[in-house]
Design a protein around this motif. Structure first.
Motif, PDB file in Angstrom:
ATOM      1  N   PHE A   1       0.827  -1.213   0.000  1.00 28.05           N
ATOM      2  CA  PHE A   1       0.000   0.000   0.000  1.00 28.05           C
ATOM      3  C   PHE A   1       0.860   1.260   0.000  1.00 28.05           C
ATOM      4  N   LEU A   2       1.916   1.274   0.790  1.00 25.70           N
ATOM      5  CA  LEU A   2       2.795   2.444   0.835  1.00 25.70           C
ATOM      6  C   LEU A   2       3.529   2.639  -0.493  1.00 25.70           C
ATOM      7  N   LEU A   3       3.960   1.543  -1.090  1.00 25.64           N
ATOM      8  CA  LEU A   3       4.589   1.656  -2.407  1.00 25.64           C
ATOM      9  C   LEU A   3       3.597   2.151  -3.450  1.00 25.64           C
ATOM     10  N   PHE A   4       2.341   1.737  -3.319  1.00 29.08           N
ATOM     11  CA  PHE A   4       1.313   2.222  -4.243  1.00 29.08           C
ATOM     12  C   PHE A   4       1.105   3.723  -4.068  1.00 29.08           C
ATOM     13  N   LEU A   5       1.172   4.213  -2.835  1.00 29.87           N
ATOM     14  CA  LEU A   5       1.052   5.649  -2.602  1.00 29.87           C
ATOM     15  C   LEU A   5       2.177   6.406  -3.312  1.00 29.87           C
ATOM     16  N   VAL A   6       3.387   5.877  -3.207  1.00 24.92           N
ATOM     17  CA  VAL A   6       4.515   6.517  -3.884  1.00 24.92           C
ATOM     18  C   VAL A   6       4.268   6.530  -5.391  1.00 24.92           C
ATOM     19  N   TRP A   7       3.810   5.406  -5.940  1.00 27.87           N
ATOM     20  CA  TRP A   7       3.548   5.333  -7.381  1.00 27.87           C
ATOM     21  C   TRP A   7       2.453   6.304  -7.800  1.00 27.87           C
ATOM     22  N   ASP A   8       1.395   6.388  -6.996  1.00 25.36           N
ATOM     23  CA  ASP A   8       0.276   7.257  -7.340  1.00 25.36           C
ATOM     24  C   ASP A   8       0.679   8.726  -7.268  1.00 25.36           C
ATOM     25  N   PHE A   9       1.404   9.118  -6.212  1.00 24.77           N
ATOM     26  CA  PHE A   9       1.825  10.507  -6.058  1.00 24.77           C
ATOM     27  C   PHE A   9       2.984  10.858  -6.981  1.00 24.77           C
ATOM     28  N   ASP A  10       3.613   9.841  -7.590  1.00 22.10           N
ATOM     29  CA  ASP A  10       4.752  10.108  -8.466  1.00 22.10           C
ATOM     30  C   ASP A  10       4.316  10.769  -9.767  1.00 22.10           C
ATOM     31  N   ALA A  11       3.028  10.826 -10.019  1.00 21.98           N
ATOM     32  CA  ALA A  11       2.490  11.559 -11.175  1.00 21.98           C
ATOM     33  C   ALA A  11       2.001  12.910 -10.666  1.00 21.98           C
ATOM     34  N   PRO A  12       2.777  13.990 -10.850  1.00 30.58           N
ATOM     35  CA  PRO A  12       2.420  15.286 -10.253  1.00 30.58           C
ATOM     36  C   PRO A  12       1.043  15.784 -10.659  1.00 30.58           C
ATOM     37  N   PHE A  13       0.584  15.423 -11.863  1.00 27.62           N
ATOM     38  CA  PHE A  13      -0.712  15.898 -12.337  1.00 27.62           C
ATOM     39  C   PHE A  13      -1.746  14.780 -12.371  1.00 27.62           C
ATOM     40  N   GLY A  14      -1.505  13.714 -11.605  1.00 24.37           N
ATOM     41  CA  GLY A  14      -2.464  12.630 -11.527  1.00 24.37           C
ATOM     42  C   GLY A  14      -2.305  11.638 -12.654  1.00 24.37           C
ATOM     43  N   ARG A  15      -3.086  10.564 -12.577  1.00 27.65           N
ATOM     44  CA  ARG A  15      -3.050   9.508 -13.585  1.00 27.65           C
ATOM     45  C   ARG A  15      -4.138   9.659 -14.631  1.00 27.65           C
ATOM     46  N   SER A  16      -5.035  10.617 -14.450  1.00 31.03           N
ATOM     47  CA  SER A  16      -6.075  10.875 -15.436  1.00 31.03           C
ATOM     48  C   SER A  16      -6.252  12.376 -15.570  1.00 31.03           C
ATOM     49  N   VAL A  17      -6.841  12.788 -16.702  1.00 34.56           N
ATOM     50  CA  VAL A  17      -6.972  14.216 -16.996  1.00 34.56           C
ATOM     51  C   VAL A  17      -7.815  14.928 -15.945  1.00 34.56           C
ATOM     52  N   GLY A  18      -8.870  14.287 -15.484  1.00 39.21           N
ATOM     53  CA  GLY A  18      -9.766  14.936 -14.537  1.00 39.21           C
ATOM     54  C   GLY A  18      -9.144  15.231 -13.194  1.00 39.21           C
ATOM     55  N   ASP A  19      -8.015  14.593 -12.873  1.00 36.71           N
ATOM     56  CA  ASP A  19      -7.386  14.814 -11.574  1.00 36.71           C
ATOM     57  C   ASP A  19      -6.824  16.215 -11.424  1.00 36.71           C
ATOM     58  N   SER A  20      -6.412  16.850 -12.507  1.00 35.10           N
ATOM     59  CA  SER A  20      -5.691  18.113 -12.411  1.00 35.10           C
ATOM     60  C   SER A  20      -6.362  19.277 -13.113  1.00 35.10           C
ATOM     61  N   THR A  21      -7.391  19.039 -13.892  1.00 36.80           N
ATOM     62  CA  THR A  21      -8.018  20.119 -14.647  1.00 36.80           C
ATOM     63  C   THR A  21      -9.148  20.796 -13.882  1.00 36.80           C
ATOM     64  N   THR A  22      -9.362  20.396 -12.637  1.00 36.91           N
ATOM     65  CA  THR A  22     -10.459  20.973 -11.860  1.00 36.91           C
ATOM     66  C   THR A  22     -10.297  22.472 -11.693  1.00 36.91           C
ATOM     67  N   ALA A  23      -9.053  22.928 -11.512  1.00 34.38           N
ATOM     68  CA  ALA A  23      -8.816  24.365 -11.335  1.00 34.38           C
ATOM     69  C   ALA A  23      -9.289  25.152 -12.561  1.00 34.38           C
ATOM     70  N   PHE A  24      -9.130  24.600 -13.750  1.00 35.00           N
ATOM     71  CA  PHE A  24      -9.585  25.271 -14.971  1.00 35.00           C
ATOM     72  C   PHE A  24     -11.103  25.167 -15.129  1.00 35.00           C
ATOM     73  N   THR A  25     -11.645  23.981 -14.944  1.00 38.50           N
ATOM     74  CA  THR A  25     -13.076  23.790 -15.181  1.00 38.50           C
ATOM     75  C   THR A  25     -13.936  24.497 -14.138  1.00 38.50           C
ATOM     76  N   ASP A  26     -13.403  24.710 -12.929  1.00 32.61           N
ATOM     77  CA  ASP A  26     -14.158  25.450 -11.920  1.00 32.61           C
ATOM     78  C   ASP A  26     -14.297  26.922 -12.300  1.00 32.61           C
ATOM     79  N   LEU A  27     -13.231  27.500 -12.848  1.00 33.05           N
ATOM     80  CA  LEU A  27     -13.257  28.911 -13.223  1.00 33.05           C
ATOM     81  C   LEU A  27     -13.815  29.133 -14.628  1.00 33.05           C
ATOM     82  N   PHE A  28     -13.723  28.101 -15.464  1.00 33.43           N
ATOM     83  CA  PHE A  28     -14.227  28.191 -16.842  1.00 33.43           C
ATOM     84  C   PHE A  28     -15.136  26.999 -17.111  1.00 33.43           C
ATOM     85  N   PRO A  29     -16.385  27.069 -16.642  1.00 34.75           N
ATOM     86  CA  PRO A  29     -17.310  25.930 -16.790  1.00 34.75           C
ATOM     87  C   PRO A  29     -17.512  25.509 -18.240  1.00 34.75           C
ATOM     88  N   SER A  30     -17.365  26.441 -19.178  1.00 35.12           N
ATOM     89  CA  SER A  30     -17.577  26.096 -20.589  1.00 35.12           C
ATOM     90  C   SER A  30     -16.549  25.090 -21.086  1.00 35.12           C
TER      91      SER A  30
END
Length: 256
Positions: free
Chosen positions: A222-251
């Motif tokens: 589990f701890l190694l999985f945490l390292v692997w998951d956090f090793d992607a600074p912008f997440g493993r999928s697009v929706g993980d990191s684009t929230t900041a844009f979609t919240d301010l620009f709903p379109s």
């Protein structure tokens, strides 16, 4: 495949290997083997190795978490700067205001629907994103103010576009895994060593001891999985990191 399912499958597979190894090892040794024959000094050595590995694993988790937090802060800075440009452009005449808004919308849609996917898959930005930012910078720079209110908004808009460019460059530097391959090799090898040393302590005699060994193995996985998951600074999928844009620009939540 969802990340939680990957974690469950890896954890179950590793625990199954540990259980199989423990059962086969117990059959090989038989009932005549005495667990008390393990030297005391070996117990202390194993505990020392476990402590050292725990420290290294903790530092790895802290390192990837810090890198991911910094990358997410950069994304929020970029989105907020674009939002400020749109808001400050309201003081300009309709054609200028609409042109700047269209430039921002085009850049945001490209970043959300195209650039983040390329960044996650290949660890790099797109040339098209840079071109759209240049268009935005050009239109903002040449938006000549014709009133005091427009003059007050002009320089902050230019500064916000510069902040977008700076945040974009930081995003490019953060695109890609944080942990070097050598560190990953050490973490995986250390995990195998620590789990293997558990059997040196004769954890194989009773179902209770075997259960403790399995729980310990599951924790390491589990701890190694945490390292692997956090090793992607912008997440493993697009929706993980684009929230900041979609919240301010709903379109931008719709299609490209």
């Amino acid at each position: 495949m969802p990340e939680w399912l990957i974690m469950v499958l890896v954890m179950a597979g590793t625990c199954a290997v540990v259980i199989t190894g423990a059962v086969l090892n117990a059959r090989r040794l038989g009932d005549e083997d005495d667990p008390d024959e393990t030297p005391d000094v070996l117990d202390y050595m194993i505990m020392m190795i476990g402590v050292v590995y725990a420290i290294v694993l903790g530092l790895a988790i802290a390192g990837v978490w810090e890198a991911r937090s910094a990358a997410q802060d950069g994304v929020r800075t970029e989105a907020q700067a674009l939002h400020e440009v749109v808001e400050r452009a309201n003081v300009y005449p309709g054609p200028v205001r609409d042109r700047i808004r269209d430039d921002v919308d085009a850049y945001v849609r490209h970043v959300v629907h195209t650039e983040f996917k390329v960044m996650i898959d290949k660890g790099e930005l797109t040339d098209r994103g840079g071109e759209l930012l240049k268009i935005l910078r050009h239109d903002v720079t040449f938006a000549t103010p014709h009133s005091d209110l427009q003059s007050q908004a002009y320089q902050p808009m230019v500064d916000q576009v510069a902040a977008v460019d700076d945040a974009r460059n930081a995003r490019q530097q953060s695109a890609g895994p944080t942990m070097p391959h050598l560190v990953w090799f050490g973490l995986v090898l250390g995990a195998a060593l620590v789990v293997g040393l558990v059997f040196t302590l004769q954890i194989r005699r009773s179902p209770r001891e075997l259960m403790l060994a399995v729980m310990f193995t599951a924790l390491i996985v589990f701890l190694l999985f945490l390292v692997w998951d956090f090793d992607a600074p912008f997440g493993r999928s697009v929706g993980d990191s684009t929230t900041a844009f979609t919240d301010l620009f709903p379109s931008a939540r719709g299609g490209s």
